[in-house]
Scaffold this active site. Sequence first.
Site, PDB file in Angstrom:
ATOM      1  N   HIS A 181      14.921 -14.258 -71.770  1.00  0.00           N
ATOM      2  CA  HIS A 181      14.579 -15.093 -72.926  1.00  0.00           C
ATOM      3  C   HIS A 181      13.927 -14.270 -74.039  1.00  0.00           C
ATOM      4  CE1 HIS A 181      11.513 -15.369 -69.695  1.00  0.00           C
ATOM      5  NE2 HIS A 181      10.683 -15.027 -70.654  1.00  0.00           N
ATOM      6  N   TYR A 631      -6.968   7.551 -55.062  1.00  0.00           N
ATOM      7  CA  TYR A 631      -7.011   7.459 -56.526  1.00  0.00           C
ATOM      8  C   TYR A 631      -7.580   8.755 -57.095  1.00  0.00           C
ATOM      9  CZ  TYR A 631      -8.014   2.440 -55.454  1.00  0.00           C
ATOM     10  OH  TYR A 631      -8.041   1.161 -54.966  1.00  0.00           O
ATOM     11  N   HIS A 711      -7.112  -0.785 -63.326  1.00  0.00           N
ATOM     12  CA  HIS A 711      -8.445  -0.348 -63.761  1.00  0.00           C
ATOM     13  C   HIS A 711      -8.430   0.088 -65.219  1.00  0.00           C
ATOM     14  CE1 HIS A 711      -9.700   0.633 -59.333  1.00  0.00           C
ATOM     15  NE2 HIS A 711      -9.663  -0.659 -59.598  1.00  0.00           N
ATOM     16  N   ASN A 750     -14.281   2.323 -58.631  1.00  0.00           N
ATOM     17  CA  ASN A 750     -13.652   1.194 -59.335  1.00  0.00           C
ATOM     18  C   ASN A 750     -14.575   0.778 -60.486  1.00  0.00           C
ATOM     19  OD1 ASN A 750     -13.329   1.323 -56.400  1.00  0.00           O
ATOM     20  ND2 ASN A 750     -11.695  -0.126 -56.741  1.00  0.00           N
TER      21      ASN A 750
HETATM   22  C1  FAD Z   1      -5.940  -7.219 -59.345  1.00  0.00           C
HETATM   23  C2  FAD Z   1      -7.172  -6.523 -59.796  1.00  0.00           C
HETATM   24  C3  FAD Z   1      -8.017  -5.933 -58.853  1.00  0.00           C
HETATM   25  C4  FAD Z   1      -9.147  -5.255 -59.282  1.00  0.00           C
HETATM   26  N1  FAD Z   1     -10.015  -4.773 -58.333  1.00  0.00           N
HETATM   27  C5  FAD Z   1     -11.201  -4.248 -58.742  1.00  0.00           C
HETATM   28  C6  FAD Z   1     -12.189  -3.881 -57.800  1.00  0.00           C
HETATM   29  O1  FAD Z   1     -12.033  -4.078 -56.586  1.00  0.00           O
HETATM   30  N2  FAD Z   1     -13.339  -3.339 -58.262  1.00  0.00           N
HETATM   31  C7  FAD Z   1     -13.556  -3.125 -59.602  1.00  0.00           C
HETATM   32  O2  FAD Z   1     -14.600  -2.595 -59.953  1.00  0.00           O
HETATM   33  N3  FAD Z   1     -12.648  -3.473 -60.500  1.00  0.00           N
HETATM   34  C8  FAD Z   1     -11.484  -4.062 -60.107  1.00  0.00           C
HETATM   35  N4  FAD Z   1     -10.592  -4.485 -61.033  1.00  0.00           N
HETATM   36  C9  FAD Z   1     -10.903  -4.274 -62.465  1.00  0.00           C
HETATM   37  C10 FAD Z   1     -11.953  -5.236 -62.993  1.00  0.00           C
HETATM   38  O3  FAD Z   1     -11.675  -6.556 -62.580  1.00  0.00           O
HETATM   39  C11 FAD Z   1     -11.957  -5.117 -64.500  1.00  0.00           C
HETATM   40  O4  FAD Z   1     -12.302  -3.796 -64.834  1.00  0.00           O
HETATM   41  C12 FAD Z   1     -12.936  -6.062 -65.181  1.00  0.00           C
HETATM   42  O5  FAD Z   1     -12.685  -7.398 -64.796  1.00  0.00           O
HETATM   43  C13 FAD Z   1     -12.807  -5.916 -66.683  1.00  0.00           C
HETATM   44  O6  FAD Z   1     -13.719  -6.760 -67.311  1.00  0.00           O
HETATM   45  P1  FAD Z   1     -13.520  -7.255 -68.802  1.00  0.00           P
HETATM   46  O7  FAD Z   1     -14.653  -8.144 -69.113  1.00  0.00           O
HETATM   47  O8  FAD Z   1     -13.282  -6.066 -69.662  1.00  0.00           O
HETATM   48  O9  FAD Z   1     -12.149  -8.023 -68.802  1.00  0.00           O
HETATM   49  P2  FAD Z   1     -11.661  -9.211 -67.887  1.00  0.00           P
HETATM   50  O10 FAD Z   1     -12.421  -9.294 -66.635  1.00  0.00           O
HETATM   51  O11 FAD Z   1     -10.183  -9.066 -67.820  1.00  0.00           O
HETATM   52  O12 FAD Z   1     -12.021 -10.501 -68.723  1.00  0.00           O
HETATM   53  C14 FAD Z   1     -11.411 -10.836 -69.916  1.00  0.00           C
HETATM   54  C15 FAD Z   1     -11.541 -12.334 -70.095  1.00  0.00           C
HETATM   55  O13 FAD Z   1     -11.137 -12.665 -71.407  1.00  0.00           O
HETATM   56  C16 FAD Z   1     -10.300 -13.788 -71.390  1.00  0.00           C
HETATM   57  N5  FAD Z   1      -9.452 -13.678 -72.565  1.00  0.00           N
HETATM   58  C17 FAD Z   1      -8.504 -12.755 -72.803  1.00  0.00           C
HETATM   59  N6  FAD Z   1      -7.953 -12.953 -74.003  1.00  0.00           N
HETATM   60  C18 FAD Z   1      -8.576 -14.019 -74.548  1.00  0.00           C
HETATM   61  C19 FAD Z   1      -8.442 -14.707 -75.785  1.00  0.00           C
HETATM   62  N7  FAD Z   1      -7.562 -14.301 -76.685  1.00  0.00           N
HETATM   63  N8  FAD Z   1      -9.222 -15.790 -76.019  1.00  0.00           N
HETATM   64  C20 FAD Z   1     -10.119 -16.196 -75.079  1.00  0.00           C
HETATM   65  N9  FAD Z   1     -10.290 -15.572 -73.889  1.00  0.00           N
HETATM   66  C21 FAD Z   1      -9.535 -14.491 -73.639  1.00  0.00           C
HETATM   67  C22 FAD Z   1      -9.561 -13.685 -70.081  1.00  0.00           C
HETATM   68  O14 FAD Z   1      -9.068 -14.934 -69.660  1.00  0.00           O
HETATM   69  C23 FAD Z   1     -10.654 -13.143 -69.166  1.00  0.00           C
HETATM   70  O15 FAD Z   1     -11.418 -14.177 -68.597  1.00  0.00           O
HETATM   71  C24 FAD Z   1      -9.439  -5.157 -60.654  1.00  0.00           C
HETATM   72  C25 FAD Z   1      -8.612  -5.761 -61.592  1.00  0.00           C
HETATM   73  C26 FAD Z   1      -7.494  -6.443 -61.174  1.00  0.00           C
HETATM   74  C27 FAD Z   1      -6.638  -7.101 -62.207  1.00  0.00           C
END
Ligand code: FAD
Length: 773
Positions: A181, A631, A711, A750
């Site tokens: 799409h 890693y 990450h 991490n």
């Molecule tokens: C599958 C997975 C496993 C992981 N495992 C680990 C681990 O074991 N240990 C570790 O340390 N790290 C881990 N990480 C990484 C860690 O989760 C991230 O580094 C961390 O969550 C980043 O934080 P953040 O606040 O930058 O972004 P995020 O946690 O991604 O938060 C961003 C938030 O903003 C919101 N958002 C985005 N765009 C908009 C918008 N336009 N308007 C309103 N809201 C919005 C999203 O919905 C989300 O809630 C993992 C990540 C994933 C995806």
Amino acid sequence: MLTRLTLGLLPFITCALAQAGGPYVDPDNGITFFGLEDPVHSITYGFTFPPVASNSTEFIGEIVAPFTTTAWAGVSPGGAMVNNLLLVAWPNAGSIVSSARFATSYVLPTAMTGPVLTTLPSSKVNATHWKWVYRCQNCVSWATASGTTTLPIDSTGVAAWAMSTVPVDTPSNPQSTFAEHTDFGFFGLDFSSAHVSSAQYNLWASGGTGGGTTPTSTISPTSTTTTPTPTPTGPVIAYDYIVVGAGAGGLIAADRLSEAGKKVLLLERGGPSLGFTGGTYQPTWLDGTNLTKFDVPGLFESMFTDSNDFWWCKDITVFAGCLLGGGMAVNGALYWLPNTQDFSTAAGWPSAWTNHAPYTAKLSARLPPTDAPSTDGKRYLEQVNDVTSLLLTPQGYSNITINSNPNFKDHVFGYSAFSFLNGKRAGPIATYYKTAIARPNLTYKQNTMVLNVVRNGANITGVQTSDTTLGPNGIIPLNANGRVILSAGSFGTPRILFRSGIGPSDMISLVQGNAAAAPNLPPPSQFINLPVGFNASDNPSIDLVFTHPSIDAYDNWADVFTDPRPADAAQYILNQSGVFAQASPRTNFWRAYSGSDGRTRYLQGTARPGAAFVTTSYPYNASTIWTITAYLSTGITSRGRVGIDASMTGQVLVNPWFVDPVDKAVLIQGINDIVSTVPLVPGLTLITPDNTTTITNYVNTYSPSNLNSNHWVGTCSIGPAGSGVVDVNTKVYGTNNLFVIDIPSLPTGNPSGTLMSAAEQAVAKVLALAGGP
Ligand SMILES: Cc1cc2nc3c(=O)[nH]c(=O)nc-3n(C[C@H](O)[C@H](O)[C@H](O)COP(=O)(O)OP(=O)(O)OC[C@H]3O[C@@H](n4cnc5c(N)ncnc54)[C@H](O)[C@@H]3O)c2cc1C
Ligand SMILES: *[C@@H]1O[C@H](CO)[C@@H](O)[C@H](O)[C@H]1NC(C)=O
Ligand SMILES: *[C@@H]1O[C@H](CO)[C@@H](O)[C@H](O)[C@H]1NC(C)=O
Ligand SMILES: *[C@@H]1O[C@H](CO)[C@@H](O)[C@H](O)[C@H]1NC(C)=O
Ligand SMILES: *[C@@H]1O[C@H](CO)[C@@H](O)[C@H](O)[C@H]1NC(C)=O
Ligand SMILES: *[C@@H]1O[C@H](CO)[C@@H](O)[C@H](O)[C@H]1NC(C)=O
Ligand SMILES: *[C@@H]1O[C@H](CO)[C@@H](O)[C@H](O)[C@H]1NC(C)=O
Ligand SMILES: *[C@@H]1O[C@H](CO)[C@@H](O)[C@H](O)[C@H]1NC(C)=O
Ligand SMILES: *[C@@H]1O[C@H](CO)[C@@H](O)[C@H](O)[C@H]1NC(C)=O
Ligand SMILES: *[C@@H]1O[C@H](CO)[C@@H](O)[C@H](O)[C@H]1NC(C)=O
Ligand SMILES: CC(=O)N[C@H]1CO[C@H](CO)[C@@H](O)[C@@H]1O
């Protein structure tokens, strides 16, 4: 945390930024439909159901599309592409060609058995439109590999649509292949009201027309709620601080700002996660508890195998959490207190940031790490610890409590540590969010997507959201001297910046070419050229899979959601102890390497029962598989680039792994070291890669998307003017009051621990910066 496939093709699936569908009467055939006219492509999608009490398994639907711009269109009434009924149609030689299709992954859907489609007589093709009106029998429930999926016909749901401007390959063939799409979207639907009387339904289902009435006026494309209201429903409120994104960074910022007495709005595009936040998604075995999938650490692996995976951001092509807590609601929760080098100038930090200790202390006071998350203090599924220790001890590793010695990261192993509390997922949700939400100075709006900031040159005046009930056109204003903090993740924050006219010109050009996003851009004279998205970094990671007779692979976590081991489930429900109180990792280890370029790089290992994949030409005992993910962390030089495409989907533009061959050489050396002592451990066999290949060959042929560790950091790096995106106070260059929380390079472990310490430090610097509210 763990290596996983990227989502690849654009999945169209349930998403909280859905517009709301409503009732309308098609003037051509007089049928009452419940649906939506997509405002960008002017395609109408509608459904109507017989009464719930009739136990019927069918519905009538229609797709009405402009002829010249819609080569084909489709709907998923269940809202997802995978494991859902998909209805696709296009015009051919004056009539409509249609099919019901099904996909078990994000590839071209193929014919679906079960549904019986009848094209109804009011379907047509005229000079300007094509219209498919159909009856879909046996279409309310269908079988999937993991059970039965049923449309929520007596409650609310989210439907998805997809369309393309590119014709299908063989228009006369209902099963024709076609390219992905070109656009897709969602609309919320109150299915419970999308019913008509049996008599009316039967008339229409047999080809009759007329008699439709509509409870309210017309379809109105508005946001999120099922009551279409294009104007604000209450007074428009201005805030001191608007924090965008309720993930690791945003929750800490919102909590500290509201604690300081500021009037704070926290905007989150997703919905609730943990039970105490209003989350309700749980397996049947947790019926009667307040525990959701997100609360229970042992359900982590099922995040990747659940067909109802509403928590992933569907407009980002790698895994990112789109719900309260962001990544912290769905991740493996491995949690490492940062060390000195994680905040060093060598890691990209200004010298004003290197004293992280007070901020890390604030973080660990609120969220202490634990390496024994079960409430009884016991450790479960311990076999991996013992075998890893037998492997590493002969290599000179010592056994430590990792977070008691954050600076000691060479030749050490220890129990995996987590951001869990009381046997449940906690992270910043059960801590910072809990205190923030209790303060009257904090307003939290979920299911609200921020599209862009609204600005007048360098001055941000508010944010534009998808929710037109919050302000005119969805715009929420700032108070005088107010500020916006973006913490929408490594893909979400760059997208907001691009859509605000901030970033490299190629990304802003894509926004200019997007009909929905372009009108919100400031004039080109106000564009701010910054390297947003460059310097993206992620750990390259390689899985090594072993078998050992002592290991309990825990059925590779396959049944934890649907059919857990009964004693373990009962124990967890009783007092949050046992196997389910921990995510899959058991042991972590680190070793420092000196590369051929003289630079020191660190290897991190994470060991766990089970495996994401096994590739071997020999038979093996699947009950005893376990994995070490290796890693490369601190010291990586490779960088990639993150951006958007023409449909504003966030994605990786340049892969960040192994750009520098020394990064790859060091990881290969580290993996060779890990496996060097396999012969010393009785019963231990390396099955992936097996002995038909070398480690070098295994790494060289490893699929790039499998190298992803989820990450992502560095897309809005702090740095000097000219190379950084934000300055020493995390303020975006060229603006007066826009801030971003990011870290400039990968820490030793991490990243969430370092990111949360950085968020504590960032909010302290923002509060201390003169000129604010
Ligand atoms: C599958 C997975 C496993 C992981 N495992 C680990 C681990 O074991 N240990 C570790 O340390 N790290 C881990 N990480 C990484 C860690 O989760 C991230 O580094 C961390 O969550 C980043 O934080 P953040 O606040 O930058 O972004 P995020 O946690 O991604 O938060 C961003 C938030 O903003 C919101 N958002 C985005 N765009 C908009 C918008 N336009 N308007 C309103 N809201 C919005 C999203 O919905 C989300 O809630 C993992 C990540 C994933 C995806
Ligand atoms: C629908 O199913 C319910 C429960 O099985 C049954 O009681 C009811 O009679 C059925 N209604 C019709 C119209 O078949
Ligand atoms: C074609 O059909 C559409 C949908 O019913 C209608 O809106 C449009 O006016 C028709 N166009 C012409 C030229 O009749
Ligand atoms: C669920 O939450 C409610 C409200 O917070 C509380 O009253 C109830 O005791 C909780 N139930 C369980 C099983 O924890
Ligand atoms: C929880 O229940 C288990 C199983 O009955 C028991 O072994 C454990 O000691 C209990 N833990 C706590 C903290 O009560
Ligand atoms: C490592 O140390 C911990 C904590 O002292 C201990 O419980 C564990 O048994 C040790 N592991 C090995 C393999 O010696
Ligand atoms: C931006 O804000 C500053 C400080 O509040 C003010 O002096 C300036 O006039 C504003 N500029 C514009 C273009 O609004
Ligand atoms: C596989 O391993 C399990 C656990 O050690 C053992 O019980 C089982 O007999 C083994 N199966 C085979 C076929 O060797
Ligand atoms: C390779 O591995 C298989 C399976 O473990 C084993 O049977 C075989 O002996 C091994 N070959 C060599 C050369 O080590
Ligand atoms: C990327 O990071 C490096 C060092 O970490 C720095 O020299 C460079 O200027 C950065 N580039 C961008 C575009 O941020
Ligand atoms: C209830 C509350 O804490 N209100 C405070 C919110 O912040 C403003 C601005 O600092 C204070 O004046 C209020 O007292």
